[in-house]
Design an enzyme around this catalytic site. Structure first.
Site, PDB file in Angstrom:
ATOM      1  N   SER A 143       0.559  -0.940   0.250  1.00 47.37           N
ATOM      2  CA  SER A 143      -0.455   0.045  -0.125  1.00 47.37           C
ATOM      3  C   SER A 143       1.026   0.822  -0.347  1.00 47.37           C
ATOM      4  O   SER A 143       0.502   2.405  -0.600  1.00 47.37           O
ATOM      5  CB  SER A 143      -0.548  -0.527   1.179  1.00 47.37           C
ATOM      6  OG  SER A 143      -2.219  -0.789   1.276  1.00 47.37           O
TER       7      SER A 143
ATOM      8  N   GLY B 298      -6.037  -4.193  -7.460  1.00 49.54           N
ATOM      9  CA  GLY B 298      -7.412  -3.140  -6.788  1.00 49.54           C
ATOM     10  C   GLY B 298      -6.890  -2.063  -6.255  1.00 49.54           C
ATOM     11  O   GLY B 298      -7.375  -0.609  -6.317  1.00 49.54           O
TER      12      GLY B 298
ATOM     13  N   ARG C 187     -14.124  -6.830 -10.518  1.00 50.05           N
ATOM     14  CA  ARG C 187     -14.034  -6.337  -8.585  1.00 50.05           C
ATOM     15  C   ARG C 187     -14.829  -5.575  -9.589  1.00 50.05           C
ATOM     16  O   ARG C 187     -15.032  -4.321 -10.075  1.00 50.05           O
ATOM     17  CB  ARG C 187     -13.041  -6.288  -8.301  1.00 50.05           C
ATOM     18  CG  ARG C 187     -12.242  -7.411  -8.238  1.00 50.05           C
ATOM     19  CD  ARG C 187     -10.203  -7.297  -7.950  1.00 50.05           C
ATOM     20  NE  ARG C 187     -10.621  -7.123  -6.239  1.00 50.05           N
ATOM     21  CZ  ARG C 187      -9.630  -6.162  -5.330  1.00 50.05           C
ATOM     22  NH1 ARG C 187      -8.269  -6.510  -5.746  1.00 50.05           N
ATOM     23  NH2 ARG C 187      -9.375  -5.394  -4.127  1.00 50.05           N
TER      24      ARG C 187
ATOM     25  N   ASP D  32      -6.925  -7.821   5.274  1.00 46.91           N
ATOM     26  CA  ASP D  32      -6.219  -8.696   4.119  1.00 46.91           C
ATOM     27  C   ASP D  32      -5.614 -10.051   5.065  1.00 46.91           C
ATOM     28  O   ASP D  32      -4.925 -11.006   4.127  1.00 46.91           O
ATOM     29  CB  ASP D  32      -4.827  -7.566   2.862  1.00 46.91           C
ATOM     30  CG  ASP D  32      -4.966  -6.262   2.964  1.00 46.91           C
ATOM     31  OD1 ASP D  32      -6.809  -6.555   2.303  1.00 46.91           O
ATOM     32  OD2 ASP D  32      -4.250  -5.262   2.383  1.00 46.91           O
TER      33      ASP D  32
END
Ligand code: S3P
Length: 446
Positions: free
Chosen positions: A31, A103, A131, A324
């Site tokens: 991230s 994503g 998605r 996650d």
């Protein structure tokens, strides 16, 4: 699960193994790596990033910014040097931007590109194209964005005709850092103040990094507000190790008698430490030491030793902070004493795979007792171990790594098909885990 050899992809196999011992450093946080590339590209001047995750997901983000005219170089020691082009400096990409499996890549770029004065087309692999994108397209459209996509603008490919936007105060129905970040990235290029209120606090890496690059971010409870047109200045960023990657050796060590492991330089941002809290509720003792700051984020070294775990009912408020880590958490639950109950986690159905279904199926194939519910799983643990055998990852990197970790405590070898996407987040998974003592290698088709 596919039995067809041509659909098995990369196959990995674990033989029930001895303890995990030693010291390891997980790869850079996925991230934070995406955000370092984004803000480095939008800043003025040079940004130097060390320990950037060199997994496939972040490579796609790097490639996307290169296509938009940003100079990003990798030095021999792995440091990435970005010559930022400023908030107005991105160029119209002359090709489709393919974000692969990511994503984060596609949703954050959708927010960013909605306000750029050019056309962009974003796509990804089969998983990503399946998605939900409506969660970012809907609020951005309310800001005036022009975004078209398949399935009523809810699925990629997305075609973005960038235009000047108007600010909104968006109350998000979904606890998603990607949604929050997409709107904030649109907001920093939109006259006026833009805010997002989330139903629960999600990872706050965008807010931290925007502030570190010189932007103004105000937080008031669950609301984050950004100003338009901050001037961002290039920075030196040391990306912390990814707690979501550290979770695999950590749970493997917890589950295996005799293990004693140190994981160095792990991000311990409180929005990411839900797994540690859940494992501690189950009876684990995970020592955090050398607490320090790196790249505006809290970091620590973790020491973990084997523990006998007990099943728990997962408190709902922990879910966004462990979102996650549920695949590997389910493995811990399958080997704990008693029942573990998770509800309120329907978001797991729209990750890289439907992680409730994928893990229920995979663990059941290994001999675990798992019941799937609409928004969770109930698992009756078997502390004596599982059977093992073949299982499929559904092409999901975290499902693949989780089922391989389960192999530590199976009587028979575990063979996992379609493991290719491990490279998206943890390219050195195999050498790192074998270096700690796991008997893991390339397997034969089941
Ligand atoms: C991420 C946010 C989360 C997480 C994903 C990374 C991010 O997704 O699951 O792996 O970097 O912002 P959601 O925003 O869909 O919850």
């Amino acid at each position: 699960m596919s039995d067809h050899p041509s659909q098995t992809g990369r196959i990995l196999q674990v033989r029930p193994g001895g303890p995990l011992r030693g010291i390891a450093t997980p790869p850079g946080d996925k991230s934070i790596s995406h955000r370092a590339v984004i803000f480095g590209s939008l800043a003025e001047g040079t940004t130097r990033i060390s320990h950037l995750l060199e997994g496939e997901d972040v490579r796609r983000t790097v490639a996307a910014f290169r296509t938009m005219g940003v100079d990003i170089q990798r030095e021999a020691d792995g440091t990435h040097i970005i010559q930022g082009v400023g908030l107005d400096g991105l160029l119209e990409p002359d090709d489709v931007l393919d974000l692969g499996n990511s994503g984060t890549g596609i949703r954050l770029l959708t927010g960013l590109l909605a306000s750029r004065p050019f056309l962009s087309i974003l796509t990804g692999d089969a998983s990503l194209r399946g998605r939900p994108m409506g969660r970012v397209v809907t609020p951005l459209t309310r800001m005036g964005a022009q975004i078209l996509g398949r399935d009523g603008n809810r699925r990629a490919p997305l075609v973005i005709r960038g235009t000047e936007l108007i600010p909104i105060d968006y109350v998000s129905p979904v606890a998603s850092a990607q949604v929050k970040s997409a709107i904030l990235l649109a907001g920093i290029n939109t006259p006026g103040e833009t805010s997002v209120t989330e139903p629960a606090l999600t990872r706050d890496h965008t807010e931290r990094m925007l502030a570190a690059f010189g932007g103004t971010v105000q937080r008031d409870g669950l609301t984050v507000r950004v100003d338009c047109w901050p001037r961002l200045t290039g920075q030196t960023v040391a990306v912390p190790g990814d707690p979501s990657a550290a979770a695999f050796p950590l749970v493997a060590a917890l589950l295996t008698p005799g293990s004693d492991l140190v994981l160095e330089n792990v991000g311990v941002n409180p929005t990411r430490t839900g797994l540690l809290d859940l494992l501690e509720m189950m009876g684990a003792a995970i020592e955090r030491f050398n607490l320090r700051e790196s790249g505006g984020e809290p970091v620590a070294d973790l020491r973990v030793t084997h523990a006998e775990l007990r099943g728990i009912t997962v408190p709902r408020e922990v879910i966004p902070r462990a979102i996650d880590e549920f695949p590997v958490f389910f493995v811990a639950a399958a080997l704990a004493e008693g029942a573990t109950i998770l509800t309120g986690a329907g978001e797991l159905r729209v990750k890289e795979s439907d992680r409730l279904a994928a893990m229920a199926q995979g663990l059941t194939h290994l001999g675990a007792r798992v019941t799937e519910t609409p928004d969770g799983l109930t698992i009756i643990g078997q502390p004596g171990g599982l059977n093992g055998g073949p299982a499929d990852s559904w092409t999901d990197h975290r499902v693949a790594m989780s089922l391989l970790v389960a192999g530590q405590r199976c009587r028979e070898p575990v063979t996992v098909t379609r493991c290719d996407n491990i490279d998206t987040s943890f390219p050195d998974f195999l050498p790192l885990m074998t270096g700690l003592g796991m008997d893991l290698g390339v397997g034969d088709a089941p």
